[in-house]
Design a protein around this motif. Structure first.
Motif, PDB file in Angstrom:
ATOM      1  N   ALA A  39      -6.587  69.468  25.698  1.00 53.87           N
ATOM      2  CA  ALA A  39      -5.835  69.410  24.445  1.00 53.87           C
ATOM      3  C   ALA A  39      -4.450  70.035  24.597  1.00 53.87           C
ATOM      4  CB  ALA A  39      -6.621  70.112  23.338  1.00 53.87           C
ATOM      5  N   GLY A  40      -4.381  71.210  25.239  1.00 54.60           N
ATOM      6  CA  GLY A  40      -3.098  71.894  25.397  1.00 54.60           C
ATOM      7  C   GLY A  40      -2.131  71.104  26.244  1.00 54.60           C
ATOM      8  N   ASN A  41      -2.586  70.597  27.370  1.00 56.27           N
ATOM      9  CA  ASN A  41      -1.702  69.834  28.252  1.00 56.27           C
ATOM     10  C   ASN A  41      -1.352  68.477  27.657  1.00 56.27           C
ATOM     11  OD1 ASN A  41      -1.211  71.273  30.972  1.00 56.27           O
ATOM     12  ND2 ASN A  41      -3.382  71.620  30.616  1.00 56.27           N
ATOM     13  N   LEU A  42      -2.303  67.870  26.936  1.00 52.71           N
ATOM     14  CA  LEU A  42      -2.004  66.593  26.278  1.00 52.71           C
ATOM     15  C   LEU A  42      -0.951  66.785  25.189  1.00 52.71           C
ATOM     16  CD1 LEU A  42      -2.712  63.596  26.124  1.00 52.71           C
ATOM     17  CD2 LEU A  42      -4.513  64.178  24.486  1.00 52.71           C
ATOM     18  N   LEU A  43      -0.998  67.923  24.511  1.00 45.35           N
ATOM     19  CA  LEU A  43       0.006  68.227  23.492  1.00 45.35           C
ATOM     20  C   LEU A  43       1.395  68.314  24.118  1.00 45.35           C
ATOM     21  CD1 LEU A  43       0.768  68.998  20.592  1.00 45.35           C
ATOM     22  CD2 LEU A  43       0.215  71.379  21.154  1.00 45.35           C
TER      23      LEU A  43
END
Length: 312
Positions: A39-43
């Motif tokens: 989620a963090g890297n996709l954001l």
């Protein structure tokens, strides 16, 4: 027993099986870490792709780094979660080779990409008037392509070399994924020459980009110290601090794990150290870049404001 390499057709990933009473807790923990990492890297990927203020070469490389982190952690975490949930720890020889290839592929690509990011900071701080020329879109694509090509060659070379060696048992890998050092422990016969070749190759792919990073930051520091303004020095250094922290986390553990003989491998502690660069670093990267980068924080605020319902 025959030393024919076809004797061993599958491996057993021992992983954290010795913590029998904690399998449920470990599954929950690693699942949460994996979901947060993705989620963090996709954001970060989505922010850089959609925000017009994040279109410089630095953010082009940051987007690629975040995409790499998602791929990198996805090589090991889903299989680890499956093992923790089902207790089934067998992996076919071909599956083990495939996991090793992609882990080395993405890891070596990240080594080269971090060097490209250091060059970007060097050009921005030391050669600001020539920055757009030195880091044109074409140059950025060439650097990215070179990083991926190097990663592919390292992954293919190491994997094909290691799995051409004879495995005649035992087949239990004292690790949670197919890592080079514990698999070398299972090779039959004297592997000292093979081990030396692997260490030299690992040193080349790790230390060459690391040397380029050190050289870039040597020039950067010299330029920063010559700046007459304290505010200018602080701003210049702040643009590098996130990258420096990521480099320290990634290269620190990678150098310790890969550039040493297999005799020093410790099945009790090395898997825990591997967690640091295989699991911890990917989840820290988006946190580091979002908390220490003013442009990313501003982009996050703009995104959240767009998500708010309009006043009626």
């Amino acid at each position: 027993m025959s030393t024919n390499s076809s004797v061993v057709t599958e491996f057993i990933l021992v992983g954290f099986s010795h913590l029998a009473n904690l399998q449920g807790w470990l599954f929950t923990f690693f699942l949460a870490v994996y979901l947060l990492t993705v989620a963090g890297n996709l954001l970060i990927v989505l922010l850089v792709s959609t925000d017009s203020a994040l279109q410089s070469p630095m953010y082009f490389f940051l987007r690629m780094l975040s995409a790499l982190e998602i791929s990198y952690t996805s090589v090991t975490m889903p299989l680890l979660l499956h093992h923790l949930l089902t207790g089934q720890r067998r992996i076919p020889r071909s599956g083990c080779a495939l996991q090793m290839f992609f882990f080395l592929f993405f890891g070596a690509t990240e080594c080269c990409l971090l060097a490209a990011m250091a060059y970007d900071r060097y050009a921005a701080i030391c050669k600001p008037l020539r920055y757009t020329l030195l880091l044109s879109p074409r140059v950025c694509l060439q650097l990215a392509g070179l990083a991926w090509a190097c990663g592919a060659m390292v992954g293919l070379g190491h994997t094909s070399f290691i799995f051409s060696l004879p495995f005649c048992g035992p087949n239990a890998i004292p690790h949670f994924f197919c890592e080079i050092q514990p698999i070398l422990q299972l090779v039959c016969g004297d592997t000292s020459l093979n081990e030396l070749q692997i260490i030299l190759a690992a040193a080349l792919i790790i230390l060459c980009p690391f040397g380029l990073i050190l050289g870039s930051y040597g020039h950067i520091l010299a330029t920063i110290f010559r700046m007459p303004s304290v505010a200018g020095r602080r701003k210049a250094f702040s643009t590098c601090s996130s990258h420096l922290l990521v480099v320290s986390l990634f290269y620190g553990t990678a150098i310790f794990i890969y550039i040493r003989p297999k005799a020093s491998y410790n099945p009790a502690t090395d898997p825990v150290l591997s967690l640091f660069y295989a699991v911890v670093t990917p989840i820290l990267n988006p946190i580091i870049y979002s908390l220490r980068n003013a442009d990313v924080k501003a982009a996050l605020r703009r995104t959240f404001q767009k998500m708010k319902p309009a006043d009626t």
